[in-house]
Design an enzyme around this catalytic site. Structure first.
Site, PDB file in Angstrom:
ATOM      1  CG  HIS A 171      -1.742  -1.243   1.339  1.00 57.96           C
ATOM      2  ND1 HIS A 171      -2.941  -1.391   0.667  1.00 57.96           N
ATOM      3  CD2 HIS A 171      -1.532  -2.401   2.005  1.00 57.96           C
ATOM      4  CE1 HIS A 171      -3.446  -2.588   0.943  1.00 57.96           C
ATOM      5  NE2 HIS A 171      -2.614  -3.217   1.743  1.00 57.96           N
ATOM      6  CB  THR A 172       2.533   2.981  -2.844  1.00 60.53           C
ATOM      7  OG1 THR A 172       1.328   3.388  -3.486  1.00 60.53           O
ATOM      8  CG2 THR A 172       3.060   1.722  -3.512  1.00 60.53           C
ATOM      9  CB  CYS A 173      -1.069   6.038   0.017  1.00 60.46           C
ATOM     10  SG  CYS A 173      -1.551   6.432  -1.674  1.00 60.46           S
ATOM     11  CE1 TYR A 174      -2.928   6.064   4.626  1.00 62.71           C
ATOM     12  CE2 TYR A 174      -3.524   4.401   3.010  1.00 62.71           C
ATOM     13  CZ  TYR A 174      -3.829   5.542   3.720  1.00 62.71           C
ATOM     14  OH  TYR A 174      -5.038   6.157   3.526  1.00 62.71           O
ATOM     15  CG  ASN A 175       5.934   4.520   2.776  1.00 63.34           C
ATOM     16  OD1 ASN A 175       5.702   4.507   1.573  1.00 63.34           O
ATOM     17  ND2 ASN A 175       6.551   5.524   3.358  1.00 63.34           N
TER      18      ASN A 175
END
Length: 93
Positions: free
Chosen positions: A59-63
């Protein structure tokens, strides 16, 4: 590359075709090192209840990395490399 998910679990794959840059892109959605350096990057790894046939999900927005519980380091390494190698990023074109 070497991937540590806990002090007890470290996956090394020196012969894998996946580079550390691809791992960074998979986890963050960006190929750029953060302005304050890699030490400022906080990756959260959470275990999921899904089976061994599932790949890790980033989940790239939240690392955030959802990592299924694998029975061996070899399976973890293979699934992680497979997920990274098939990552397509944000296809906005």
């Amino acid at each position: 590359f070497t991937f540590s998910c806990s002090p007890q679990c470290e996956v090394s794959c020196p012969s894998c075709p996946t580079s550390p840059l691809l791992l960074l892109v998979f986890l963050t959605g960006s190929d750029r090192i953060p302005i304050y350096g890699m030490s400022s990057l906080r990756i959260i790894i959470q275990s999921t209840a899904s089976g061994e046939q599932y790949l890790p999900v980033a989940h790239t927005c939240y690392n955030l990395l959802d990592l299924p519980k694998y029975s061996s380091k070899e399976i973890l390494s293979a699934r992680l490399v497979q997920a990274i190698d098939h990552y397509e990023g944000f296809s906005l074109a």
